[in-house]
Design an enzyme around this catalytic site. Sequence first.
Site: not given
Length: 146
Positions: A105, A21, A110, A90, A80, A103, A13, A77
Amino acid sequence: MAKKKRVLVLHGPNLNLLGKREPKIYGRLTLEQINRKIEALAQELGVEVEFRHSNSEGELVDWIQQAPKQFGALVINAAAYTHSSVALRDALTAAGIPAVEVHISNIYRREEFRKKSLIAEAVVGQITGFGVNSYLLGLRAAVECL
Ligand code: DQA
């Protein structure tokens, strides 16, 4: 190309917003530009990559469930959902093909809630914090697992 030479790259997402972003955290490359870089490396490595993006947890679960029929490994990736999704964890465990978690970052530098990856125990390994190179290193790692 044989299944063993095919890698599925999954983007979770909000990664469709890359480029606009939070560029200080995620850089200025768009998802399309990132995919082109992965594609170029895939050609160098002699593998085929397929890219899929979804903002929906269920769609990602469906793709992971179907992946073993067509792909030898996954690069994911989960964005969130990394920090919240037992369902993705799962699905990765059930799929049984090697997966590499990436990822852009460094999730360990963070907020506290990002320091926990629920999918980490379902993947071969994790590459975090190298910007677009996390994907490129992730692809190299996935290809090693094929
Ligand atoms: C991310 C890190 C996650 O915590 C975040 O929710 C993302 C992107 C990354 O690539 O750095 O959307 O997975």
